[in-house]
Design an enzyme around this catalytic site. Structure first.
Site, short mmCIF file in Angstrom:
data_model
loop_
_atom_site.label_atom_id
_atom_site.label_comp_id
_atom_site.label_asym_id
_atom_site.label_seq_id
_atom_site.Cartn_x
_atom_site.Cartn_y
_atom_site.Cartn_z
N ASP A 167 0.82 -1.21 0.00
CA ASP A 167 0.00 0.00 0.00
C ASP A 167 0.86 1.26 0.00
O ASP A 167 2.08 1.19 0.15
CB ASP A 167 -0.95 -0.01 1.22
N GLU A 179 -9.34 -1.72 5.58
CA GLU A 179 -9.96 -1.35 6.85
C GLU A 179 -11.21 -2.20 7.09
O GLU A 179 -11.73 -2.83 6.15
CB GLU A 179 -10.34 0.14 6.82
N HIS A 203 -6.93 -4.39 10.48
CA HIS A 203 -6.69 -4.22 9.05
C HIS A 203 -5.41 -4.95 8.63
O HIS A 203 -4.52 -5.18 9.44
CB HIS A 203 -6.67 -2.74 8.63
N ASN A 245 -7.08 -2.32 14.59
CA ASN A 245 -8.48 -2.54 14.22
C ASN A 245 -8.64 -3.75 13.30
O ASN A 245 -9.69 -3.96 12.72
CB ASN A 245 -9.07 -1.28 13.55
#
Ligand code: PGA
Length: 242
Positions: free
Chosen positions: A67, A141, A136, A134
């Site tokens: 990414d 996400e 990811h 979280n």
């Protein structure tokens, strides 16, 4: 999932670096899937040291990164391109023509399609992953679908807050990114995920023992047949309680 709970981050870095070194030695034309963030820095340091001492050869290796932020100026030190150069690429004999990090050129759609085309040509033999607090993976996400391919994403507030430590101020953290999708990540022949520290314990627990759900994207890895998860005791603490 093969779960390895090791005594320290140093032991994890050594074990994971050895997997990558072995991969490149066994196949000099390997495709390596690489990650950014604080998690892989130690592994990259050991790859550099090994290259300097033992001359492991990266000349024919191809790399694909997960990414990249959108909107940082070219050369910004916190761009993932600069991160990769600083921590790894500038210190090994990789051919920069074989180094790939997603980026926006033209429309988002064109840029994502271009990266998908590249990934269909270069499937990682081994993909390194961290995990967000979280859940990811890459910048996939919560809410990202299993069949997602490279896409642009509005970063979760939690992710921007977690990454603010690398910037002077939260306002400087980009709001958007481009990331491989879940299905791109699942294409890798082998996946190696590292998680350390108590802040990852909840996500790690759900990834391994929870249901497979888009609300915890790392849980999709339960469906991959060749995953190694390296944890320290803090990241594994909710597993160890069971
Ligand atoms: P970190 O990030 O390595 O900086 O903890 C991991 C991730 O968000 O994937």
């Amino acid at each position: 999932m093969n779960i390895h709970i090791l005594r320290s981050k140093a032991e994890i870095d050594r074990a994971v670096a050895d997997l990558f070194i072995e991969q490149v030695r066994n196949n000099p034309k390997s495709v390596l899937g690489l990650a950014t963030g604080s998690t892989p820095i130690g592994v990259y340091g050991l790859l550099v040291k090994d290259h300097q001492e033992h001359h492991t050869d990266y000349k024919q290796v191809t790399t694909v990164n997960l990414d990249e932020y959108i909107g940082l100026p070219e050369g910004h030190p916190e761009s993932y391109k600069e991160f990769m150069r600083r921590n790894l690429f500038n210190h090994i004999n990789v051919d920069f023509n074989r180094v790939h990090i997603p980026f926006i050129k033209g429309t988002c759609e064109e840029s994502c399609q271009a990266y998908n085309n590249l990934l269909s040509q270069f499937v990682p033999d081994i993909q390194l992953l961290g995990i967000g607090a979280n859940g990811h993976i890459g910048f996939n996400e919560p809410g990202t679908k299993a069949d997602s391919k490279t896409h642009t994403v509005l970063l979760a507030e939690k992710t921007r807050l977690d990454n603010a430590r690398f910037f002077n101020h939260i306002d400087e953290v980009p709001t958007h990114a481009i990331t491989m999708g879940i299905s791109n990540i699942m294409d890798a022949k082998r996946i190696v995920l590292i998680a350390t520290g108590a802040s990852k314990a909840d996500a790690v627990n759900k990834m391994i023992t929870g249901e497979v759900t888009e609300s915890l994207p790392a849980s999709f890895l339960q469906r991959h047949g060749n995953v190694d998860i390296f944890l320290d005791k803090e990241a594994a603490k909710l597993l160890l309680k069971k």
